[in-house]
Design an enzyme around this catalytic site. Sequence first.
Site, mmCIF file in Angstrom:
data_model
loop_
_atom_site.group_PDB
_atom_site.id
_atom_site.type_symbol
_atom_site.label_atom_id
_atom_site.label_comp_id
_atom_site.label_asym_id
_atom_site.label_seq_id
_atom_site.Cartn_x
_atom_site.Cartn_y
_atom_site.Cartn_z
ATOM 1 N N LYS A 101 9.821 -8.569 4.426
ATOM 2 C CA LYS A 101 10.997 -9.846 5.341
ATOM 3 C C LYS A 101 12.001 -10.669 3.929
ATOM 4 O O LYS A 101 10.844 -11.105 3.333
ATOM 5 C CB LYS A 101 10.580 -10.216 6.459
ATOM 6 C CG LYS A 101 11.657 -10.320 7.649
ATOM 7 C CD LYS A 101 11.596 -9.031 8.116
ATOM 8 C CE LYS A 101 12.418 -9.317 9.255
ATOM 9 N NZ LYS A 101 12.979 -7.923 10.404
ATOM 10 N N SER A 141 16.458 3.518 8.941
ATOM 11 C CA SER A 141 16.713 2.968 7.694
ATOM 12 C C SER A 141 16.128 4.491 6.654
ATOM 13 O O SER A 141 16.071 4.433 5.393
ATOM 14 C CB SER A 141 16.105 1.480 7.781
ATOM 15 O OG SER A 141 17.129 1.137 7.916
ATOM 16 N N HIS A 162 0.579 -1.557 0.229
ATOM 17 C CA HIS A 162 -0.233 0.623 0.007
ATOM 18 C C HIS A 162 0.600 1.347 -0.307
ATOM 19 O O HIS A 162 -0.060 2.729 -0.446
ATOM 20 C CB HIS A 162 -1.152 -0.096 0.922
ATOM 21 C CG HIS A 162 -0.575 0.025 2.515
ATOM 22 N ND1 HIS A 162 0.748 -0.875 2.913
ATOM 23 C CD2 HIS A 162 -0.256 0.487 3.608
ATOM 24 C CE1 HIS A 162 1.148 -0.557 4.654
ATOM 25 N NE2 HIS A 162 0.199 0.915 4.891
ATOM 26 N N ARG A 163 2.638 1.265 0.374
ATOM 27 C CA ARG A 163 3.138 2.447 0.311
ATOM 28 C C ARG A 163 4.337 1.338 -0.399
ATOM 29 O O ARG A 163 4.698 -0.079 0.130
ATOM 30 C CB ARG A 163 3.681 1.968 1.241
ATOM 31 C CG ARG A 163 2.364 3.769 2.781
ATOM 32 C CD ARG A 163 2.720 5.448 2.236
ATOM 33 N NE ARG A 163 1.560 5.681 2.620
ATOM 34 C CZ ARG A 163 0.686 5.717 2.801
ATOM 35 N NH1 ARG A 163 -0.572 5.251 1.916
ATOM 36 N NH2 ARG A 163 -0.455 6.510 3.530
ATOM 37 N N ASP A 201 4.432 5.279 11.491
ATOM 38 C CA ASP A 201 4.331 6.740 10.107
ATOM 39 C C ASP A 201 5.789 6.678 9.329
ATOM 40 O O ASP A 201 5.931 8.101 9.284
ATOM 41 C CB ASP A 201 3.959 8.233 11.106
ATOM 42 C CG ASP A 201 2.535 8.749 10.274
ATOM 43 O OD1 ASP A 201 2.293 7.903 10.298
ATOM 44 O OD2 ASP A 201 2.244 9.404 11.645
HETATM 45 P P1 NAD Z 1 21.685 -11.033 17.058
HETATM 46 O O1 NAD Z 1 22.146 -11.712 15.780
HETATM 47 O O2 NAD Z 1 22.414 -9.679 16.889
HETATM 48 O O3 NAD Z 1 21.934 -10.899 18.178
HETATM 49 C C1 NAD Z 1 20.983 -12.222 19.121
HETATM 50 C C2 NAD Z 1 21.520 -12.793 20.724
HETATM 51 O O4 NAD Z 1 20.740 -13.076 20.905
HETATM 52 C C3 NAD Z 1 23.177 -12.851 19.818
HETATM 53 O O5 NAD Z 1 24.133 -12.406 20.895
HETATM 54 C C4 NAD Z 1 23.025 -14.591 20.353
HETATM 55 O O6 NAD Z 1 23.952 -15.217 20.595
HETATM 56 C C5 NAD Z 1 22.071 -14.542 21.546
HETATM 57 N N1 NAD Z 1 21.167 -15.358 21.585
HETATM 58 C C6 NAD Z 1 20.155 -16.218 20.968
HETATM 59 N N2 NAD Z 1 19.782 -17.319 20.976
HETATM 60 C C7 NAD Z 1 19.369 -16.614 22.558
HETATM 61 C C8 NAD Z 1 18.624 -17.752 23.138
HETATM 62 N N3 NAD Z 1 17.769 -18.943 23.304
HETATM 63 N N4 NAD Z 1 19.020 -17.140 24.768
HETATM 64 C C9 NAD Z 1 19.774 -15.854 24.721
HETATM 65 N N5 NAD Z 1 20.702 -15.371 23.694
HETATM 66 C C10 NAD Z 1 20.706 -16.126 22.703
HETATM 67 O O7 NAD Z 1 20.105 -10.230 16.496
HETATM 68 P P2 NAD Z 1 19.827 -9.394 16.778
HETATM 69 O O8 NAD Z 1 19.605 -8.582 15.215
HETATM 70 O O9 NAD Z 1 20.295 -8.001 17.852
HETATM 71 O O10 NAD Z 1 19.113 -9.566 16.477
HETATM 72 C C11 NAD Z 1 17.865 -9.754 17.912
HETATM 73 C C12 NAD Z 1 16.343 -9.696 17.733
HETATM 74 O O11 NAD Z 1 15.527 -8.313 17.528
HETATM 75 C C13 NAD Z 1 15.602 -10.561 16.955
HETATM 76 O O12 NAD Z 1 13.836 -10.857 16.836
HETATM 77 C C14 NAD Z 1 14.991 -9.396 15.417
HETATM 78 O O13 NAD Z 1 14.400 -9.768 14.422
HETATM 79 C C15 NAD Z 1 15.197 -8.196 16.396
HETATM 80 N N6 NAD Z 1 15.180 -7.381 15.949
HETATM 81 C C16 NAD Z 1 16.499 -6.568 15.073
HETATM 82 C C17 NAD Z 1 16.778 -5.248 14.577
HETATM 83 C C18 NAD Z 1 17.931 -4.633 14.120
HETATM 84 O O14 NAD Z 1 18.035 -3.248 13.788
HETATM 85 N N7 NAD Z 1 19.214 -5.344 14.328
HETATM 86 C C19 NAD Z 1 15.532 -4.766 14.271
HETATM 87 C C20 NAD Z 1 14.537 -4.945 14.697
HETATM 88 C C21 NAD Z 1 14.777 -6.496 15.036
#
Ligand code: NAD
Length: 469
Positions: free
Chosen positions: A104, A361, A63-64, A97
Amino acid sequence: MGELSFRESVNRMVDRAITTMDLEPGLASAIKGCNSVLQVRFPVLIRDKIEVFTGWRAVHSTHRLPAKGGIRFAPTVAQDEVEALAALMTYKCAIMDIPFGGSKGALLIDPRKYTRDEMQPITRRFTLELARKQFLSPATNVPAPDMGTGQREMAWMADTYKNLCPEDINYLASVTGKPVQHGGIHGRVEATGRGVQYGLREFFRHTGAVTAAGLSGDLDGKRVIIQGLGNVGYHASKFLTEEDGVKVIAVIEHDGVIANPKGLLIEELYRYKVANKGVKGYPDGTFHNDSAAALEMECDVLIPAAMEGQITADNAPRIQAKIIAEAANGPVTYAADKLLRDRGVVIIPDAFLNAGGVVVSYFEWVQNISHIRFGRLQRRLDEGRGNYYTTALEELTGKAVPEKLRSWIGHGADELDLVRSGLDDTMRLAFQEMLARREENPKIKDLRTAAFSVAIEKIAQSYIDVSPY
Ligand code: NAD
């Protein structure tokens, strides 16, 4: 109640919001469904053997445009999860917004098993598959980092797109989360963690919300447990401890838990974790193996920042945190969400709290398509004007302006200042909108339903405005 798949879990949460709204059922199902999913399988020659990789890019909504969302590289990932994450992106962008649709992507791979030189052709080939099939371009679909990917992969992806479409003047905007020297933006790496900090700060500015969680005051001195000290968890906990006086009493990682009731030094622990590939053996805390039990420890705020499905119907009744701040995507399942709400635990939802990454972003994408660095035109002008103000003030009053004030007024905003200010503003406004929605609609009791209700209303409006039917 049994656990649903991640996608079903997100859908049920959205359905809950829809029941609080007056929405035509056809429109609701148009909004909820994933528009398209691409699955690709491609071979790459690794160590003299052909390996075949599988990847996905789901587009939940257009939609966007462009549709926006991260790409994760993970050893356990499936289409269902990618679709759920794409849907979350749609709602996230609407709540914040941001004029993007939701998408994904994922590649089924364990990046730890491959060298840098092997990861590069794999990433470039995946990019080619996406771009050739119209699932990657500055105008239609723009990936960003997620679990298992970072600046390095984004630089390879943008470079592959540039080589494939050199005539596209906006090639840099095909991917966000790039290194600064390759068209990235200052503040993007830490943006999600920074957004978690700004989101929590805004929550604690609203006394009613804080009291309803059974707490008082601001963030200072609050006891926090973090699960996952990766990009998001590390930055969020670093900023919260160093700038807001929060005490991180336990960090849960993949190999166990480090606890210290006096508060952990995040920078030191993070360096230890990176050097030792885990937290076990860190000297300034007590280690134990039982990561699951640590989620149930008493604290003010629990920040799951690792992965989805961590708080389930099984452990939800034993969670003692007053607030669950969802830094990860989907850390609380649908069943757990209900049990926690019934117990009065406040959940600050992922679609709002971890949106800092996509917000910054968006700034990066805007900067890339405008082909000019933020602040470049006005920074020195603001600086000069500020210096004139302090000089005028001193001449008029006969008193010296204190040095701290002088340097603040005489500071022209650079790219990082503008990024932080824009992110802070976006997080505050989104939270206020969510809170207002909860207050004005008596059917809405929780922040997640309020967030989805705000998002669905905006998306529905854009469908109605340009109704193709
Ligand atoms: P990442 O891979 O940098 O870090 C994840 C961390 O969690 C690692 O240190 C890993 O060792 C640890 N980990 C993995 N399984 C685990 C468990 N069972 N118990 C405890 N620790 C565990 O990933 P990230 O980029 O920090 O992303 C983390 C979450 O945040 C994800 O759900 C991702 O979708 C969400 N997220 C990330 C971003 C981003 O900009 N990186 C943005 C929005 C949402």
